[in-house]
Scaffold this motif. Structure first.
Motif, PDB file in Angstrom:
ATOM      1  N   CYS A  96       0.865  -1.186   0.000  1.00 14.64           N
ATOM      2  CA  CYS A  96       0.000   0.000   0.000  1.00 14.64           C
ATOM      3  C   CYS A  96       0.894   1.225   0.000  1.00 14.64           C
ATOM      4  O   CYS A  96       2.012   1.179   0.511  1.00 14.64           O
ATOM      5  CB  CYS A  96      -0.888   0.038   1.249  1.00 14.64           C
ATOM      6  SG  CYS A  96      -2.202  -1.181   1.189  1.00 14.64           S
TER       7      CYS A  96
ATOM      8  N   ALA B 255       0.217   3.998   1.613  1.00 16.60           N
ATOM      9  CA  ALA B 255       0.249   4.444   3.019  1.00 16.60           C
ATOM     10  C   ALA B 255      -0.714   3.550   3.787  1.00 16.60           C
ATOM     11  O   ALA B 255      -1.632   2.985   3.198  1.00 16.60           O
ATOM     12  CB  ALA B 255      -0.194   5.897   3.109  1.00 16.60           C
ATOM     13  N   LYS B 256      -0.504   3.406   5.083  1.00 15.77           N
ATOM     14  CA  LYS B 256      -1.405   2.557   5.870  1.00 15.77           C
ATOM     15  C   LYS B 256      -2.573   3.389   6.391  1.00 15.77           C
ATOM     16  O   LYS B 256      -2.393   4.444   6.995  1.00 15.77           O
ATOM     17  CB  LYS B 256      -0.651   1.956   7.067  1.00 15.77           C
ATOM     18  CG  LYS B 256       0.309   0.844   6.716  1.00 15.77           C
ATOM     19  CD  LYS B 256      -0.349  -0.376   6.101  1.00 15.77           C
ATOM     20  CE  LYS B 256      -1.206  -1.181   7.056  1.00 15.77           C
ATOM     21  NZ  LYS B 256      -1.816  -2.347   6.370  1.00 15.77           N
ATOM     22  N   CYS B 257      -3.784   2.904   6.164  1.00 18.23           N
ATOM     23  CA  CYS B 257      -4.965   3.598   6.677  1.00 18.23           C
ATOM     24  C   CYS B 257      -5.145   3.203   8.151  1.00 18.23           C
ATOM     25  O   CYS B 257      -4.996   2.024   8.490  1.00 18.23           O
ATOM     26  CB  CYS B 257      -6.197   3.209   5.873  1.00 18.23           C
ATOM     27  SG  CYS B 257      -5.980   3.475   4.101  1.00 18.23           S
TER      28      CYS B 257
ATOM     29  N   TYR C 222      -7.492   2.551  10.140  1.00 14.87           N
ATOM     30  CA  TYR C 222      -8.534   1.614  10.594  1.00 14.87           C
ATOM     31  C   TYR C 222      -8.277   0.186  10.104  1.00 14.87           C
ATOM     32  O   TYR C 222      -8.980  -0.750  10.475  1.00 14.87           O
ATOM     33  CB  TYR C 222      -9.908   2.068  10.071  1.00 14.87           C
ATOM     34  CG  TYR C 222      -9.995   2.089   8.559  1.00 14.87           C
ATOM     35  CD1 TYR C 222     -10.430   0.970   7.858  1.00 14.87           C
ATOM     36  CD2 TYR C 222      -9.623   3.214   7.837  1.00 14.87           C
ATOM     37  CE1 TYR C 222     -10.491   0.979   6.473  1.00 14.87           C
ATOM     38  CE2 TYR C 222      -9.676   3.235   6.458  1.00 14.87           C
ATOM     39  CZ  TYR C 222     -10.110   2.120   5.786  1.00 14.87           C
ATOM     40  OH  TYR C 222     -10.151   2.128   4.424  1.00 14.87           O
ATOM     41  N   CYS C 223      -7.255   0.012   9.256  1.00 21.17           N
ATOM     42  CA  CYS C 223      -7.132  -1.230   8.483  1.00 21.17           C
ATOM     43  C   CYS C 223      -6.254  -2.261   9.180  1.00 21.17           C
ATOM     44  O   CYS C 223      -5.171  -1.931   9.660  1.00 21.17           O
ATOM     45  CB  CYS C 223      -6.530  -0.888   7.123  1.00 21.17           C
ATOM     46  SG  CYS C 223      -6.132  -2.342   6.145  1.00 21.17           S
TER      47      CYS C 223
ATOM     48  N   PHE D 209      -5.663  -5.291   7.467  1.00 19.38           N
ATOM     49  CA  PHE D 209      -5.170  -6.214   6.431  1.00 19.38           C
ATOM     50  C   PHE D 209      -3.650  -6.127   6.382  1.00 19.38           C
ATOM     51  O   PHE D 209      -3.086  -5.064   6.647  1.00 19.38           O
ATOM     52  CB  PHE D 209      -5.725  -5.848   5.046  1.00 19.38           C
ATOM     53  CG  PHE D 209      -7.182  -6.160   4.890  1.00 19.38           C
ATOM     54  CD1 PHE D 209      -7.653  -7.444   5.101  1.00 19.38           C
ATOM     55  CD2 PHE D 209      -8.080  -5.176   4.537  1.00 19.38           C
ATOM     56  CE1 PHE D 209      -9.002  -7.738   4.967  1.00 19.38           C
ATOM     57  CE2 PHE D 209      -9.430  -5.461   4.397  1.00 19.38           C
ATOM     58  CZ  PHE D 209      -9.884  -6.744   4.618  1.00 19.38           C
TER      59      PHE D 209
ATOM     60  N   SER E  20      -0.262  -5.446   4.877  1.00 20.74           N
ATOM     61  CA  SER E  20       0.419  -4.812   3.739  1.00 20.74           C
ATOM     62  C   SER E  20       1.608  -4.021   4.259  1.00 20.74           C
ATOM     63  O   SER E  20       1.677  -3.680   5.442  1.00 20.74           O
ATOM     64  CB  SER E  20      -0.532  -3.888   2.957  1.00 20.74           C
ATOM     65  OG  SER E  20      -0.931  -2.800   3.745  1.00 20.74           O
TER      66      SER E  20
ATOM     67  N   GLY F 270      -5.803  -7.089  -1.821  1.00 19.17           N
ATOM     68  CA  GLY F 270      -4.648  -6.579  -1.088  1.00 19.17           C
ATOM     69  C   GLY F 270      -5.013  -6.033   0.266  1.00 19.17           C
ATOM     70  O   GLY F 270      -6.046  -6.387   0.823  1.00 19.17           O
ATOM     71  N   GLY F 271      -4.141  -5.099   0.682  1.00 16.16           N
ATOM     72  CA  GLY F 271      -3.173  -4.346  -0.093  1.00 16.16           C
ATOM     73  C   GLY F 271      -3.807  -3.540  -1.236  1.00 16.16           C
ATOM     74  O   GLY F 271      -5.005  -3.337  -1.291  1.00 16.16           O
ATOM     75  N   THR F 272      -2.948  -3.102  -2.096  1.00 15.10           N
ATOM     76  CA  THR F 272      -3.372  -2.281  -3.232  1.00 15.10           C
ATOM     77  C   THR F 272      -2.799  -2.865  -4.519  1.00 15.10           C
ATOM     78  O   THR F 272      -1.722  -2.453  -4.973  1.00 15.10           O
ATOM     79  CB  THR F 272      -2.893  -0.821  -3.047  1.00 15.10           C
ATOM     80  OG1 THR F 272      -3.355  -0.325  -1.784  1.00 15.10           O
ATOM     81  CG2 THR F 272      -3.420   0.090  -4.148  1.00 15.10           C
TER      82      THR F 272
ATOM     83  N   ASN G 150      -7.225   1.181  -6.018  1.00 16.30           N
ATOM     84  CA  ASN G 150      -7.420   2.311  -5.104  1.00 16.30           C
ATOM     85  C   ASN G 150      -7.221   3.617  -5.846  1.00 16.30           C
ATOM     86  O   ASN G 150      -6.192   3.806  -6.518  1.00 16.30           O
ATOM     87  CB  ASN G 150      -6.464   2.214  -3.911  1.00 16.30           C
ATOM     88  CG  ASN G 150      -7.001   1.274  -2.853  1.00 16.30           C
ATOM     89  OD1 ASN G 150      -8.219   1.105  -2.746  1.00 16.30           O
ATOM     90  ND2 ASN G 150      -6.131   0.653  -2.094  1.00 16.30           N
TER      91      ASN G 150
ATOM     92  N   ARG H  58      -7.380   8.006   3.907  1.00 16.81           N
ATOM     93  CA  ARG H  58      -7.215   7.584   2.508  1.00 16.81           C
ATOM     94  C   ARG H  58      -6.359   8.601   1.761  1.00 16.81           C
ATOM     95  O   ARG H  58      -6.333   9.787   2.121  1.00 16.81           O
ATOM     96  CB  ARG H  58      -8.588   7.464   1.823  1.00 16.81           C
ATOM     97  CG  ARG H  58      -9.551   6.531   2.512  1.00 16.81           C
ATOM     98  CD  ARG H  58      -9.100   5.105   2.538  1.00 16.81           C
ATOM     99  NE  ARG H  58      -8.825   4.559   1.220  1.00 16.81           N
ATOM    100  CZ  ARG H  58      -8.799   3.252   0.946  1.00 16.81           C
ATOM    101  NH1 ARG H  58      -9.025   2.357   1.896  1.00 16.81           N
ATOM    102  NH2 ARG H  58      -8.522   2.829  -0.256  1.00 16.81           N
TER     103      ARG H  58
HETATM  104  S1  SF4 Z   1      -5.380  -2.401   2.310  1.00 20.01           S
HETATM  105 FE1  SF4 Z   1      -6.726  -0.700   1.763  1.00 20.01          FE
HETATM  106  S2  SF4 Z   1      -7.528   0.012   3.728  1.00 20.01           S
HETATM  107 FE2  SF4 Z   1      -5.724  -1.245   4.180  1.00 20.01          FE
HETATM  108  S3  SF4 Z   1      -4.011   0.197   4.299  1.00 20.01           S
HETATM  109 FE3  SF4 Z   1      -4.104  -0.532   2.192  1.00 20.01          FE
HETATM  110  S4  SF4 Z   1      -5.361   0.985   1.106  1.00 20.01           S
HETATM  111 FE4  SF4 Z   1      -5.713   1.284   3.295  1.00 20.01          FE
END
Ligand code: SF4
Length: 383
Positions: free
Chosen positions: A15, A17-19, A21-22, A24, A26, A61-63, A96, A133
């Motif tokens: 990704c 950048a890291k969001c 709230y996420c 997942f 990455s 993903g990820g992105t 994204n 985001r």
């Molecule tokens: S997977 Fe999606 S929500 Fe999670 S950090 Fe990456 S862009 Fe953000």
């Protein structure tokens, strides 16, 4: 092995950048993309005997849209070189906004992608900023339009709602903008506070106050009401497909439905999961471990479990109730050689009396109200 073709999932763990709230997996070390793409075929070689036929390939993903079209094409070539994939396979790429332009989308289409899932998340810049985001609402909508211009005729949008302070009116205004775009598919997820994320810490520190549960429940009901009134049919608790009256197209996600219906799928990449019959396998959770294993010529598999009959029954109830089609009791009884009503008839009758499920001789499904309280309903059902 099930009779249905399997799904192939590629987890792209990068990704920009890291969001906050996420949860997942990455990393933001984009300079490792090339090595990752080169390593993937080694894992595919190890698993090629597990799939006889696939009809979906899903880049998640990820992105995944951080990969160039050339790399996506290369991965698809590696997939085709090892697995039989149907000609009409659904090939989805998660995109994204802020990571692609019109020319990239053209190139993804030429590379063999035929379905996009765009992480629009919101049409409100304040919410996008709160979610951390990298894109604005305008960029998100422009990405969608570029996808159309590139010729994609199967595009899904992901949205997040029930964010702190959100009102029903504001959420409906967002949905109104989205349905005007007429995507084929919508995934609407409530914002959840995942343990270990910066958002969870902000909540703990009192810097963020989550939306009241009752208001979140109202927004859930409002989502289904609004989207169904605007040409979308809910088919899973968070997923809606546009109703196509003229061509009778099924616009539901073929790939994701495999997860809910116990169809085999094979996941590649760090933290990817697979299902083969009643056996689940999962890969090591970090890119470092994944790359190390493959460089040593070892499998990146970190664990596996074979579900007992009882675990399979519990999952069949849970996943069946998540879908608006519900549980087909005849299929259930023939799969498990036990009558559904002998196992769950008493609980089903109680929940039906409370208006939380519709239970006929052949089908058991959640009512709209039951969907709102799904976790409790499932708990009662499985007591
Ligand atoms: S997977 Fe999606 S929500 Fe999670 S950090 Fe990456 S862009 Fe953000």
């Amino acid at each position: 092995m099930t009779a249905q073709p399997a799904g192939i999932y590629i987890h792209v763990p990068f990704c920009r950048a890291k969001c906050p709230y996420c949860d997942f997996y990455s990393v933001t070390a984009l300079d490792r993309i090339d090595a990752f793409v080169k390593a993937l075929p080694t894992e595919m070689d190890m698993q090629r005997h597990r799939i006889s036929l696939a009809d979906t390939v899903y880049f998640g993903g990820g992105t995944p849209s951080l990969l160039s079209a050339r790399r996506i094409e290369r991965i698809l070539d590696e997939v085709h070189a090892r697995f039989a994939v149907t000609k009409d396979a659904e090939v989805t790429l998660e995109v994204n906004p802020g990571t692609v332009g019109r020319l990239d989308l053209d190139a993804f289409r030429r590379a063999g992608v035929n379905r996009l899932n765009i992480g629009l998340q919101s049409t409100d810049d304040h919410i996008l900023s709160f979610l951390g985001r990298i894109h604005s609402a305008d960029t998100g909508i422009a990405t969608y339009r570029h996808a159309r211009d590139a010729g994609f005729d199967n595009v899904g949008l992901d949205l997040i709602y029930a964010v702190p302070g959100q009102t029903r009116k504001a959420w409906e205004a967002e949905m109104a903008k989205v349905v005007e775009l007429a995507p084929e598919h919508l995934s609407c997820y409530t914002l959840t506070i995942e343990a270990g994320t910066p958002l969870a810490r902000w909540v703990e520190e009192g810097r963020v106050r989550p939306l009241d549960e009752n208001i979140a429940g109202d927004l859930f009901s409002a989502t289904a009401d609004f989207l169904e009134a605007h040409g979308y049919k809910q088919y899973e608790i968070s997923n809606y497909a546009r109703v196509c009256k003229t061509e009778r197209l099924d616009l539901r996600s073929r790939h994701n439905r495999k997860y809910w219906n116990f169809v085999d799928y094979m996941g590649f990449g760090p933290n990817a999961h697979s299902l083969s019959g009643a056996t689940r396998r999962w890969n090591c959770s970090t890119l470092d471990e994944y790359m190390d294993a493959l460089q040593r010529g070892a499998s990146p598999e970190a664990g596996r479990e074979t579900l007992t009959r009882e675990q399979q029954i519990l999952e069949a109830v849970y996943l069946g109730l998540r879908q608006t089609e519900g549980i087909d009791t005849k299929l259930f009884s023939s799969r498990f050689q036990s009558d559904f009503n002998d196992l769950f008839g008493k609980q089903a009758a109680q929940l039906a009396a409370e208006g939380l499920i519709d239970a006929s001789a052949e089908q058991v499904r959640l009512t709209r109200r039951g969907m709102r309280f799904m976790e409790s309903v499932v708990q009662i059902m499985l007591e």
